[in-house]
Design an enzyme around this catalytic site. Structure first.
Site, mmCIF file in Angstrom:
data_model
loop_
_atom_site.group_PDB
_atom_site.id
_atom_site.type_symbol
_atom_site.label_atom_id
_atom_site.label_comp_id
_atom_site.label_asym_id
_atom_site.label_seq_id
_atom_site.Cartn_x
_atom_site.Cartn_y
_atom_site.Cartn_z
ATOM 1 N N ASP A 24 0.771 -1.274 -0.050
ATOM 2 C CA ASP A 24 0.045 -0.289 -0.117
ATOM 3 C C ASP A 24 0.990 1.319 0.043
ATOM 4 O O ASP A 24 2.022 1.302 0.076
ATOM 5 C CB ASP A 24 -0.836 -0.016 1.387
ATOM 6 C CG ASP A 24 -2.045 0.909 1.183
ATOM 7 O OD1 ASP A 24 -2.325 1.386 -0.005
ATOM 8 O OD2 ASP A 24 -2.801 1.030 2.078
ATOM 9 N N GLU A 84 2.526 4.881 -4.455
ATOM 10 C CA GLU A 84 2.528 5.514 -5.452
ATOM 11 C C GLU A 84 3.815 6.363 -5.787
ATOM 12 O O GLU A 84 4.109 6.453 -7.074
ATOM 13 C CB GLU A 84 1.289 6.625 -5.196
ATOM 14 C CG GLU A 84 -0.217 5.998 -5.298
ATOM 15 C CD GLU A 84 -0.307 5.356 -4.245
ATOM 16 O OE1 GLU A 84 -1.031 4.210 -4.202
ATOM 17 O OE2 GLU A 84 0.030 5.480 -3.173
ATOM 18 N N ASP A 114 -8.845 3.421 -2.364
ATOM 19 C CA ASP A 114 -9.703 3.986 -1.236
ATOM 20 C C ASP A 114 -11.116 4.668 -1.651
ATOM 21 O O ASP A 114 -11.355 5.884 -1.743
ATOM 22 C CB ASP A 114 -8.790 5.126 -0.399
ATOM 23 C CG ASP A 114 -7.737 4.459 0.335
ATOM 24 O OD1 ASP A 114 -7.877 3.392 0.514
ATOM 25 O OD2 ASP A 114 -6.638 5.379 0.665
#
Length: 800
Positions: A404, A407, A480
């Protein structure tokens, strides 16, 4: 010299002038203008690579996307010279290159235009940041539709949209939010029944304009790097998808348990709470295979540690869960806490493994543990080190990892500043070039580590951010999202788009990560999720302490939710077969209707309907209180799953949508394999394989793939491929079977369940041996059920 024309805030745009010379070497063709070089590479009869050197010098030919197994296999190719163009031909295509400006027109063998440059390739200096901005613009053909680009939360058809790839932590994103988490610079075009694809392999920030700025032009460009793209001809869209996956790679088969139901929350802790959740699933007889541990399992959010307070005996917990049929997946983020007493931090600093700013200072930013540093995953030495860190988790019993925040996401800053430096496998670049592959390479290193330490078992990985080709080692989820009906609709769109972008192993956070769904919304989301390759409920912690488990909404909703999760488990052999087709042939598991009926214009903008594999058509309920729904069915005959009503395709039909049902159809002629009901994938050995056979009067092919469901014996030929062919008429039912068998199953026979036989059945012949049908073979729902040995080859039923 180059032709210089219009200017913009970035400076003058440069266009190629006339071709001065050309040369051919093998399957490469090079065309030289004053400064620009165009390299045309024939990869296969239907795959052509175009690469431009704007100033006469090519950059390093290197890609994090393409598969190591990509083989160049053109059968027929050559070149012809004409007065105004050069023509490169293959057995399927003609590529015309204009002598005066390098503009390209691609046609099929008969001269039908597939794709055509508008302004074609051009570029300008990136005065603000260095390097070049490289552009390519194409003419939009009449009625052309565009698809692809990964997880974009917008209409399935991208015509009229402008979108960009720059991995972003888009917490609570909404419809049309852009950019998002993943960076997949690949799109499809469809016009006049002709499908093609363009894969722009460039890791800088890339932008795609599908007729938004100018209705007649489709453009793509990057703020750095080269203009380097693959043109892929179908003409069928599913063939384009398979070719794209050939370029970027196919996945290994996942362990079977990963296709079961996953339960996740931010966060399940302490260990006693995890045990309670597991016990509830088994007590309530709701199937489940996977429980996730979010960041609270760690000691102070330090990766690769366990909280002494919350999880004092992780190996014991995981062992106990395994005895109940549960696998454990844990989260790992890229941020490593700045802590001189923390061994991972010590190792990284000592060996220079962390990213640095342009002036040599460590890249530091706040994430969950507080101040963190970040491994440079573009460095192969760092990837190898990172892989080694998973030894402890694997030895503890962890079977999967969840990457997670990659990015990469950094609190307050958003992401890394552009001056951060990266090794980029020896090239040494700024974050501008590495940003879109940061999470991609983190997940690659993670997968490599888990594979190494879990052998002989197969690993499972799920990542939030990635680049093209990540399907080779990871699954993904849509990020999300929000507990809303709009997000339920978006979940369907995003997973369809991801599938045709190479990433079939995808799902959404069922029920929504942010907020609290009511029972109806959660139930409808479970129904959709049952037909996504990854089925996972996930939700955030909140002030009310609301829990989002299948029983959280009361017994009436729980009963329906359990029904659909159970159906998911019954369909596991069909899902696993569909995954095998994806892993073997590159065909997406989820298929928008435009991809299965592209010659029917009515399918081009269908968003609610999609196929899961060859036989199942799904149209989820995405509005509160919906009592009925209109569903478009492609040509052919379709059985309504819940009552076997037969509908003729090529039209829109309306079906009732009570809460305990969703629109679900089966293609006539299909053989759909199913398991008996189970609580987890390895509950008991399968003693009977059910074959639900749907009568059809056209020749229809179906497949069942089988292996052990874990370990790598299948790579050594330990698997079964069983092909079914139904060739029935109004007077006779006929099912034939051919197979490759090299794996011993635990079941010895099939239960054949025949749907929709249009005549009164006489004697059943199984490999010539008669079976007289009695009342016990005729079930109350109108189906016919009988037993056949696993090795049967031919079943015939004549009209009585």
């Amino acid at each position: 010299m180059q032709v210089e024309t219009s200017s913009s805030k970035y400076g003058i745009k440069h266009y190629p002038d006339a071709i001065r010379e050309w040369k051919k070497e093998g399957n490469y063709f090079c065309f030289y203008t004053t400064e620009t070089i165009l390299e045309v590479r024939v990869i296969a009869d239907k795959i052509i690579r175009f690469r431009y050197a704007a100033d006469g010098t090519f950059q390093r030919d290197f890609s994090y996307a393409t598969s190591d197994t990509l083989e160049e296999s053109p059968i027929v190719f050559g070149i012809k010279e004409w007065e105004e163009t050069f023509e490169i031909y293959t057995d399927a295509l003609k590529v015309f290159i204009a002598r005066d400006n390098l503009r390209i027109t691609i046609t099929d063998k008969d001269g039908k235009v597939i794709n055509q440059d508008e302004m074609g390739f051009h570029w300008q200096h990136y005065l603000q940041k260095g390097g070049k901005i490289v552009y390519c613009s194409k003419l939009v053909q009449e009625e052309e539709c565009f698809y692809g680009l990964g997880d974009k939360p917008t209409d399935l058809n991208l015509r009229g949209k402008r979108l960009e790839n720059y991995g972003t932590d888009a917490y609570g994103y909404q419809k049309d939010t852009d950019p998002l988490y993943r960076n997949i610079p690949f799109y499809y075009g469809l016009h006049n029944g002709i499908g093609y694809g363009i894969f722009f392999d460039n890791t800088f920030r890339t932008i795609f304009d599908f007729g938004k700025e100018r209705e007649d032009a489709c453009s793509f460009w990057a703020r750095g790097g080269e203009m380097n793209y693959y043109f892929i001809y179908g003409p069928e869209l599913l063939d384009v998808a398979a070719s794209y996956t050939r370029i970027t790679g196919t996945p290994e088969l996942p362990p079977l348990w990963t296709l079961g139901y996953h339960q996740c929350r931010w966060s399940y802790y302490p260990d006693s709470r995890v045990r309670e959740i597991a016990a509830e699933f088994r007590k309530r007889q709701i199937p489940c295979d996977v429980i996730y541990l979010d960041i609270d399992y760690m000691e102070g959010f330090r990766c690769f540690t366990w909280s002494k307070e919350y999880f004092p005996d992780p190996a014991g917990l995981i062992r106990d869960l395994a005895a109940q049929g549960f696998k454990v997946v844990v989260i790992i983020d890229p941020g490593i806490k700045v802590d001189p007493e923390y061994s991972i931090y010590q190792e990284g600093v000592k060996n220079n493994y962390f990213c640095k700013r342009a002036d040599g200072a460590l890249m530091e930013g706040d994430v969950w543990p507080g101040k963190c540093v970040f491994p440079d995953f573009t460095n192969p030495e760092v990837r190898e080190w990172w892989s080694s860190l998973f030894k402890g988790l694997a030895e503890t019993g962890v079977r999967g990892v969840w990457n997670d925040m990659n990015e990469p996401a950094v609190f307050e800053m958003g992401t890394f500043p552009e001056d951060v430096r990266h090794d980029y496998d020896g090239e040494e670049v700024s974050h501008r070039k590495a940003h879109n592959v940061y999470g991609h390479l983190m997940s690659k290193a993670t997968a490599a580590g888990m594979k190494k330490y879990l052998l002989p078992n197969r690993p499972f990985l799920i990542t939030r951010s990635c680049y093209a080709g990540a399907q080779r080692w990871s699954s993904v989820w849509t990020g999300d999202n929000v507990s809303s009906w709009e997000h339920l609709w978006l979940a369907s769109i995003q997973c369809q788009r991801l599938a045709v972008s190479g990433l079939s192993f995808a799902g959404s956070d069922i029920g929504g990560f942010i907020g609290e769904p009511d029972g109806e919304l959660y139930t409808r989301w479970i129904q959709l999720g049952a037909f996504h390759p990854l089925m996972r409920t996930h939700s955030a912690s909140n002030e009310t302490g609301f829990n989002q488990e299948p029983w959280s909404f009361g017994p009436d909703y729980e009963k329906i939710v359990a029904k659909f999760i159970s159906l998911r488990y019954e369909l596991l052999p069909y899902l696993y077969t569909t995954f095998w087709q994806y892993a073997t042939h590159g065909t997406p598991m989820l298929r928008p209707l435009a991809f299965v009926a592209q010659h029917d214009p009515a399918t081009h903008n269908c968003t609610h309907e999609f196929m899961m594999g060859d036989a199942l058509l799904i149209s989820h309920v995405s509005e509160e209180g919906m009592k009925e729904k209109a569903v478009y069915l492609p040509q052919g005959q379709w059985y309504y799953f819940w009552n076997d009503t037969v509908y003729h395709g090529g039209q829109q039909v309306t079906v009732a949508t009570p809460l305990e049902e969703m629109p679900l159809f089966v293609k006539a002629g299909a053989v759909v394999p199913r398991y008996p009901v189970m609580q987890h994938t390895y509950e008991t050995p399968i003693t009977e394989m059910l074959l639900h056979v749907y009568y059809g009067d056209t020749i229809t092919q179906s497949t069942l793939y089988e292996d052990a469901g874990d370990h790598y014996g299948y790579k050594n030929g330990q698997y079964n491929v069983i092909n079914f062919k139904q060739a029935s008429s109004t007077e006779q039912f006929m099912l034939k079977k051919k197979y490759f068998v090299n794996y011993e199953t635990t079941y010895s026979h099939h239960r054949i369940i025949l749907h929709g036989l249009p005549f009164k059945a006489g004697t059943v012949l199984i490999d010539g041996e008669p079976l007289t049908l009695t009342a016990e073979h005729h079930l109350p729902d109108g189906t016919i059920s009988f037993i056949a040995d696993r090795g049967f080859e031919n079943i015939t039923i004549h009209k009585a």
